[in-house]
Write a protein that holds these residues in place. Structure first.
Motif, short mmCIF file in Angstrom:
data_model
loop_
_atom_site.label_atom_id
_atom_site.label_comp_id
_atom_site.label_asym_id
_atom_site.label_seq_id
_atom_site.Cartn_x
_atom_site.Cartn_y
_atom_site.Cartn_z
N ARG A 138 0.85 -1.18 0.00
CA ARG A 138 0.00 0.00 0.00
C ARG A 138 0.89 1.23 0.00
N TRP A 164 -2.03 8.58 -9.51
CA TRP A 164 -0.81 7.80 -9.36
C TRP A 164 -0.29 7.46 -10.76
N THR A 181 -13.42 7.09 -9.61
CA THR A 181 -12.06 6.61 -9.81
C THR A 181 -11.88 6.15 -11.25
N TYR A 223 -8.91 3.81 -13.74
CA TYR A 223 -7.73 2.97 -13.69
C TYR A 223 -7.20 2.65 -15.08
N PHE A 249 -5.49 -3.05 -8.37
CA PHE A 249 -5.13 -1.86 -7.61
C PHE A 249 -6.38 -1.09 -7.23
N ILE A 302 -7.38 2.85 -5.69
CA ILE A 302 -7.01 4.18 -5.23
C ILE A 302 -8.08 4.69 -4.28
N LEU A 323 -2.72 4.02 -2.59
CA LEU A 323 -2.81 3.08 -3.70
C LEU A 323 -2.57 1.69 -3.12
N TYR A 374 6.91 4.81 -8.43
CA TYR A 374 5.52 5.25 -8.41
C TYR A 374 5.45 6.70 -7.91
N CYS A 404 3.03 10.18 -7.10
CA CYS A 404 1.75 10.79 -6.77
C CYS A 404 1.70 12.14 -7.47
#
Length: 124
Positions: free
Chosen positions: A19, A36, A58, A60, A68, A70, A81, A94, A96
């Motif tokens: 996470r 992300w 959201t 993706y 995943f 968010i 995440l 990764y 943000c």
């Protein structure tokens, strides 16, 4: 101005979970769309997930759907995440990002502020 700091990266075996957290400071966190992104060595930065101001919407990338999640906690100025069923191809730095706008977005050009990134490595 918004400052973003990611944490939670590390080394995990394939099939495992991590996470990531992104703590924001500065302007009102709840006024920003959050996203992300990730960047693997030798590749361009790519979209992973985005979440609306309220958290009610959201979006993706196909490559991470169903694995995943968010989420955000506006009281804590933090976006998360949750990454499950990790694969070696998920290995990347990764990042943000925060966007001053209403709609969810998947282009790096549409985000205004970025964190420094956190490394995620998935071993096979």
């Amino acid at each position: 101005q918004v400052q973003l700091v990611e944490s939670g990266g590390g080394l995990v075996q394939a099939g495992g979970s991590l996470r990531l957290s992104c703590a924001a400071s500065g302007r009102t966190f709840s006024g920003y769309v959050m996203g992300w992104f990730r960047q693997a060595p030798g590749k361009e930065r790519e979209f992973v997930a985005a979440i609306s101001w309220s958290g009610g919407r959201t979006y993706y990338a196909d490559s991470v759907k169903e694995r995943f999640t968010i989420s955000r906690d506006n009281a804590k100025n933090t976006v998360y995440l949750q990454m499950n069923s990790l694969k070696p191809e998920d290995t990347a730095v990764y990042y943000c990002a925060a966007r001053q706008g209403y709609g969810l977005a998947y282009s790096t050009r549409e985000y205004d502020y970025w964190g420094q990134g956190t490394q995620v490595t998935v071993s096979s």
